[in-house]
Each structure stands twice: as structure tokens, then as C-alpha cells.
Design a protein around this motif. Structure first.
Motif, mmCIF file in Angstrom:
data_model
loop_
_atom_site.group_PDB
_atom_site.id
_atom_site.type_symbol
_atom_site.label_atom_id
_atom_site.label_comp_id
_atom_site.label_asym_id
_atom_site.label_seq_id
_atom_site.Cartn_x
_atom_site.Cartn_y
_atom_site.Cartn_z
ATOM 1 N N LYS A 177 0.919 -1.130 0.122
ATOM 2 C CA LYS A 177 0.081 -0.033 -0.215
ATOM 3 C C LYS A 177 0.852 1.230 -0.090
ATOM 4 O O LYS A 177 1.688 1.334 0.924
ATOM 5 C CB LYS A 177 -0.825 -0.055 1.182
ATOM 6 C CG LYS A 177 -1.795 1.258 1.478
ATOM 7 C CD LYS A 177 -2.797 1.314 2.545
ATOM 8 C CE LYS A 177 -3.633 2.243 2.593
ATOM 9 N NZ LYS A 177 -4.499 2.329 3.789
ATOM 10 N N ILE A 178 0.541 2.072 -0.886
ATOM 11 C CA ILE A 178 1.485 3.395 -1.005
ATOM 12 C C ILE A 178 0.946 4.485 -0.482
ATOM 13 O O ILE A 178 -0.233 5.029 -0.729
ATOM 14 C CB ILE A 178 1.605 3.413 -2.688
ATOM 15 C CG1 ILE A 178 2.564 2.231 -3.313
ATOM 16 C CG2 ILE A 178 2.716 4.897 -2.845
ATOM 17 C CD1 ILE A 178 2.569 2.442 -4.731
ATOM 18 N N LEU A 179 1.762 5.347 0.217
ATOM 19 C CA LEU A 179 1.269 6.686 0.938
ATOM 20 C C LEU A 179 2.213 7.567 0.219
ATOM 21 O O LEU A 179 3.338 7.447 -0.062
ATOM 22 C CB LEU A 179 1.696 6.550 2.171
ATOM 23 C CG LEU A 179 1.094 5.232 3.130
ATOM 24 C CD1 LEU A 179 1.322 5.309 4.825
ATOM 25 C CD2 LEU A 179 -0.466 5.456 3.087
ATOM 26 N N LEU A 180 1.539 8.831 0.258
ATOM 27 C CA LEU A 180 2.371 9.942 -0.394
ATOM 28 C C LEU A 180 2.683 10.904 0.856
ATOM 29 O O LEU A 180 1.806 11.222 1.429
ATOM 30 C CB LEU A 180 1.624 10.629 -1.617
ATOM 31 C CG LEU A 180 2.358 12.041 -1.874
ATOM 32 C CD1 LEU A 180 3.453 11.750 -2.665
ATOM 33 C CD2 LEU A 180 1.245 12.738 -2.990
ATOM 34 N N LEU A 181 3.874 11.668 0.969
ATOM 35 C CA LEU A 181 4.219 12.727 1.922
ATOM 36 C C LEU A 181 4.641 13.886 1.027
ATOM 37 O O LEU A 181 5.849 13.555 0.350
ATOM 38 C CB LEU A 181 5.128 12.023 2.781
ATOM 39 C CG LEU A 181 5.701 13.313 3.848
ATOM 40 C CD1 LEU A 181 4.554 13.674 4.718
ATOM 41 C CD2 LEU A 181 6.761 12.877 4.728
ATOM 42 N N VAL A 182 4.078 14.867 0.867
ATOM 43 C CA VAL A 182 4.410 16.079 0.258
ATOM 44 C C VAL A 182 5.398 16.705 1.229
ATOM 45 O O VAL A 182 4.977 16.965 2.395
ATOM 46 C CB VAL A 182 3.557 16.915 -0.323
ATOM 47 C CG1 VAL A 182 4.116 18.240 -0.994
ATOM 48 C CG2 VAL A 182 2.469 16.013 -1.394
ATOM 49 N N ASP A 183 6.711 16.929 0.963
ATOM 50 C CA ASP A 183 7.460 17.746 1.575
ATOM 51 C C ASP A 183 7.283 19.243 2.208
ATOM 52 O O ASP A 183 7.090 19.860 1.307
ATOM 53 C CB ASP A 183 8.955 17.514 1.240
ATOM 54 C CG ASP A 183 10.049 17.978 2.019
ATOM 55 O OD1 ASP A 183 9.837 18.450 3.100
ATOM 56 O OD2 ASP A 183 11.078 18.154 1.768
ATOM 57 N N ALA A 184 6.819 19.185 3.498
ATOM 58 C CA ALA A 184 6.375 20.560 3.654
ATOM 59 C C ALA A 184 7.509 21.660 3.612
ATOM 60 O O ALA A 184 7.235 22.799 3.553
ATOM 61 C CB ALA A 184 5.748 20.351 5.395
ATOM 62 N N ASN A 185 8.680 21.335 3.673
ATOM 63 C CA ASN A 185 9.682 22.271 3.768
ATOM 64 C C ASN A 185 9.846 23.023 2.232
ATOM 65 O O ASN A 185 10.403 23.833 1.755
ATOM 66 C CB ASN A 185 11.298 21.637 3.836
ATOM 67 C CG ASN A 185 11.366 21.168 5.168
ATOM 68 O OD1 ASN A 185 10.592 21.763 6.284
ATOM 69 N ND2 ASN A 185 12.069 20.238 5.772
ATOM 70 N N GLN A 186 9.109 22.236 1.217
ATOM 71 C CA GLN A 186 9.371 22.724 -0.250
ATOM 72 C C GLN A 186 8.140 23.744 -0.538
ATOM 73 O O GLN A 186 8.589 24.614 -1.306
ATOM 74 C CB GLN A 186 9.429 21.492 -1.139
ATOM 75 C CG GLN A 186 10.489 20.672 -0.935
ATOM 76 C CD GLN A 186 11.939 21.340 -1.006
ATOM 77 O OE1 GLN A 186 12.078 22.216 -1.806
ATOM 78 N NE2 GLN A 186 12.921 20.977 -0.002
ATOM 79 N N ASN A 187 7.013 23.384 -0.101
ATOM 80 C CA ASN A 187 5.787 24.177 -0.590
ATOM 81 C C ASN A 187 5.031 24.602 0.396
ATOM 82 O O ASN A 187 3.863 25.084 0.306
ATOM 83 C CB ASN A 187 4.915 23.382 -1.391
ATOM 84 C CG ASN A 187 4.365 22.074 -0.880
ATOM 85 O OD1 ASN A 187 4.510 21.980 0.240
ATOM 86 N ND2 ASN A 187 3.865 21.203 -1.762
ATOM 87 N N GLY A 188 5.606 24.555 1.855
ATOM 88 C CA GLY A 188 4.669 25.203 3.004
ATOM 89 C C GLY A 188 3.674 24.199 3.410
ATOM 90 O O GLY A 188 2.700 24.801 4.555
ATOM 91 N N ARG A 189 3.379 23.092 2.886
ATOM 92 C CA ARG A 189 2.370 22.090 3.592
ATOM 93 C C ARG A 189 2.734 20.900 3.384
ATOM 94 O O ARG A 189 3.616 20.473 2.521
ATOM 95 C CB ARG A 189 0.915 22.581 2.746
ATOM 96 C CG ARG A 189 1.074 22.198 1.347
ATOM 97 C CD ARG A 189 -0.212 22.502 0.421
ATOM 98 N NE ARG A 189 -0.219 22.192 -0.711
ATOM 99 C CZ ARG A 189 -0.617 21.009 -1.454
ATOM 100 N NH1 ARG A 189 -1.001 20.007 -0.746
ATOM 101 N NH2 ARG A 189 -0.519 20.939 -2.641
#
Length: 177
Positions: A161-173
């Protein structure tokens, strides 16, 4: 689902590699889980973040029989997490015997609540099939082609099962999906 594969979307390391595996390992340890992080990237970023130097014995040394588990397992200086650096020799995916690899990972799975596999694209095929969960760290949104390709690489190598984490340091969220 004790084994978790962690990887990056291409280009997500343009400003220095996000250490999603380190952050996840520390978060799990705060919940009283016993966690070991294995660096299958070989760039030394995990060890540096966890307070150790470079040129450490690690997984490649263990795999080749040049070191024992006790010689390659280190403790994070900021948490209860244990980690295994990549080692002094390059990890070549095609040269890793699958049965021997599984024996080592099985031993770690018996000892720890979670075994985190921090893998680059070359290692995903080798270690991905044993993971129950995969986390893709991206600086981009879920529809970005770089993120989609990372999902595809993991999907081809693993039923996780794949989860996505958008890096908060890059786009503020930060988001997870």
C-alpha cells in the motif's frame, strides 16, 4: 506490514535529500515502537542525520559476512531508533542473493516492530517486494508526473500500500494520501 519501503519522487532531492525515512522512524519510536532503519541509498544522509560519521560498517558488510549485526547496528542520537548504514561496499541490486537478503530482513523483522527500507530507484526492485507499506516522499503534488513515476516504480516492484508525503519544507504544506 512490519516492513516499510521509503523512496523519493525524482527531483525531490534538489535542495538536499528529504529525510522522510528518518522522520518516520523517529515518529514510530515516539509511539514506543522498536524501529530499525536500513540505508539502501548509500549516500550517508541517514547516518549524518542520526549523528554518526561516514565510512561505517553497514548492510553491505553484514551481507558479505564481513561484519555481525552488532557491528552494523547504530543508535540514533535523537531517539530510540536503530539504524544500519549502507556499508563500506556499494550495494549492487543484481548481485544481492534474494534468499540471503530475505534471511537478514526476516531476522530484523523478528527483532523490531518496524523495519524501514530507505531505498533509491535501483534498490526498489530488490527490497520492495518484501514491504507491506511504501511511502513516496515528493516535493510535488500527487498528480505531478515525477510523483506518478515514483508510484509506478513502487507498484511494479511491490504489492505494498503506497502513501504519499509532500515535503512541507518545499511548498509550505504537508499532505498524505
Amino acid at each position: 506490514k512490519k516492513r516499510i519501503l521509503v523512496t523519493l519522487a525524482e527531483g525531490s532531492d534538489s535542495d538536499g535529500r528529504p529525510l522522510g525515512a528518518v522522520a518516520l522512524a523517529r515518529a514510530l519510536a515516539r509511539k514506543d515502537a522498536r524501529v530499525v532503519l536500513i540505508d539502501f541509498r548509500g549516500d550517508g544522509a541517514d547516518a549524518a542525520s542520526m549523528g554518526e560519521g561516514s565510512d561505517l560498517p553497514g548492510f553491505s558488510d553484514l551481507f558479505d559476512g564481513d561484519a555481525s549485526f552488532a557491528q552494523v547496528i547504530f543508535r540514533d542520537r535523537k531517539s530510540r531508533v536503530h539504524f544500519i548504514p549502507a556499508g563500506r561496499k556499494a550495494l549492487v541490486p543484481g548481485l544481492l542473493d534474494a534468499d540471503h537478503l530475505e534471511t537478514i530482513l526476516a531476522a530484523l523483522t523478528l527483532t523490531y516492530d518496524y523495519v524501514l527500507l530507505d531505498a533509491n530507484d535501483e534498490m526498489i526492485r530488490t527490497v520492495g517486494e518484501s514491504a507491506g507499506i511504501a511511502m513516496v516522499v515528493s516535493e510535488f503534488g500527487p498528480a505531478d508526473p515525477r510523483t506518478v513515476r515514483a508510484f509506478d516504480r513502487v507498484s511494479e516492484a511491490s504489492g505494498a500500500k503506497i502513501l504519499l508525503l509532500v515535503d512541507a519544507n518545499q511548498n509550505g504544506r504537508s499532505t498524505a494520501s
